[in-house]
Design a protein around this motif. Structure first.
Motif, PDB file in Angstrom:
ATOM      1  N   TYR A  47       0.800  -1.224   0.000  1.00  0.00           N
ATOM      2  CA  TYR A  47       0.000   0.000   0.000  1.00  0.00           C
ATOM      3  C   TYR A  47       0.838   1.282   0.000  1.00  0.00           C
ATOM      4  O   TYR A  47       0.639   2.177  -0.826  1.00  0.00           O
ATOM      5  N   MET A  48       1.771   1.370   0.932  1.00  0.00           N
ATOM      6  CA  MET A  48       2.441   2.648   1.165  1.00  0.00           C
ATOM      7  C   MET A  48       3.216   3.184  -0.043  1.00  0.00           C
ATOM      8  O   MET A  48       3.081   4.363  -0.398  1.00  0.00           O
ATOM      9  N   PRO A  49       4.038   2.373  -0.720  1.00  0.00           N
ATOM     10  CA  PRO A  49       4.796   2.940  -1.838  1.00  0.00           C
ATOM     11  C   PRO A  49       3.919   3.512  -2.935  1.00  0.00           C
ATOM     12  O   PRO A  49       4.305   4.478  -3.605  1.00  0.00           O
ATOM     13  N   ARG A  50       2.748   2.945  -3.135  1.00  0.00           N
ATOM     14  CA  ARG A  50       1.874   3.435  -4.202  1.00  0.00           C
ATOM     15  C   ARG A  50       1.424   4.868  -3.945  1.00  0.00           C
ATOM     16  O   ARG A  50       1.387   5.694  -4.859  1.00  0.00           O
ATOM     17  N   LEU A  51       1.067   5.174  -2.699  1.00  0.00           N
ATOM     18  CA  LEU A  51       0.654   6.542  -2.399  1.00  0.00           C
ATOM     19  C   LEU A  51       1.844   7.469  -2.236  1.00  0.00           C
ATOM     20  O   LEU A  51       1.781   8.639  -2.613  1.00  0.00           O
TER      21      LEU A  51
END
Length: 329
Positions: free
Chosen positions: A312-316
């Motif tokens: 999740y985190m790298p995408r945002l």
């Protein structure tokens, strides 16, 4: 965690994302429609943010669900406008209220967006299915009032959905049962309990159902991850940060639970929350009951928090900077 520790964690996330991106073969983006009661809990905004950050998804449209659906549509309009995605259609759902419904914690942010005309969600949903029979994944992130109404109006067309990926239900664990203590058993889950009749219709529709219940979706966006996300200063993270602050003030909560984001993540990559076949029935009280017999759903009963947030985190975090064509390192 120290500043240097945060920087190291961020660098690892971004490197992992680059490796994963390089390893993924190029495939056509899958068409999805997102049905969401955005504006109450913050997890809907975090889920929509993931969808907007994922090239694997072609967002055909977003439909507002439950409660004040007109105001929810305005919130979606503003979110899409501020992130440069006004090309995504927004449709307004059926306004229906129920006992114990959530408070519209992000109403002030939505009210800043001028009202406009929107197509009706049921009309929009059925028309898109007719144009793409067997192709559309419907991601259901709220009470299923719009889905039940679409089934009532045109069951033949509705059943031409490719699949429904939903956040909903409580199969073996209830709220705040994180697996550290003996389970207290299931309980009625909000998205099911608010419109039990609609949920019954969807579970009996014959459309392939991929269910992310409370058992696997109670993952916490802790303070370290929030600091990374909300200080990134992209169009998307700035919008989500403001929505988070309104949610936190109104609800007196600090740590979001990623319920709906798990469903979006599964739609992108099923490895995030592996499923198993189960037979489920919705009873009159809104419980999601396991039954013997042929499976009618695929259910994720357990997820891995580290695996989810590494996805999740790298995408945002890799969203483009405001007013810039470059990416943050």
């Amino acid at each position: 965690m120290s500043i240097s520790g945060i920087a190291l964690w961020l660098a690892c996330c971004c490197c992992a994302a680059q490796v994963n991106t390089a390893a993924r073969p190029a495939v056509a983006a899958q068409p999805v429609i997102i049905d969401t009661d955005i504006g109450d809990d913050i997890d809907d905004a975090l889920a929509v943010g993931l969808a907007l950050s994922s090239p694997e998804l072609h967002i055909v449209g977003i439909t507002s669900a439950w409660g004040d659906t007109e105001l929810r549509a305005r919130l979606l309009d503003r979110l899409l406008s501020e992130t440069g995605r006004s090309d995504i259609p927004v449709a307004v759902g059926i306004e229906k209220h129920g006992k114990g419904g959530g408070a519209f914690s992000q109403a002030r942010w939505a009210q800043r967006q001028p009202p406009r005309e929107h197509p009706k969600a049921v009309d929009f949903l059925l028309e898109q299915i007719r144009q793409r029979p067997g192709e559309i994944t419907l991601i259901s992130l709220g009470p299923m009032t719009n889905l039940g109404a679409a089934l009532d109006r045109d069951p033949v067309t509705f059943k031409r959905l490719k699949r429904i990926v939903m956040m909903g239900g409580s199969v073996r664990r209830g709220y705040d049962d994180l697996g550290y203590l003996p389970t207290r058993g299931p309980e009625p889950e909000y998205n099911i309990a608010m419109d039990v009749e609609a949920a019954k219709k969807v579970f009996g529709s014959g459309v392939p159902l991929y269910v992310m219940p409370l058992d696997s979706t109670q993952l916490k966006l802790d303070d370290t991850k929030r600091e990374l996300l909300f200080t990134r200063s992209t169009d998307l993270t700035d919008a989500i940060a403001l929505l988070y602050l309104q949610w936190s003030r109104e609800t007196k909560n600090q740590t979001p639970t990623m319920f709906d984001a798990v469903a979006v993540a599964y739609a992108i990559d099923p490895a995030v929350c592996p499923v198993e076949p189960l037979r489920l029935r919705i009873d009159d009280q809104g419980y999601t009951r396991e039954e013997p017999g042929a499976a009618n759903t695929f259910v994720c009963l357990r997820s891995d928090s580290d695996n989810f947030f590494s996805f999740y985190m790298p995408r945002l975090l890799e969203q483009k900077l405001q007013g810039s064509g470059s990416l943050l390192p």
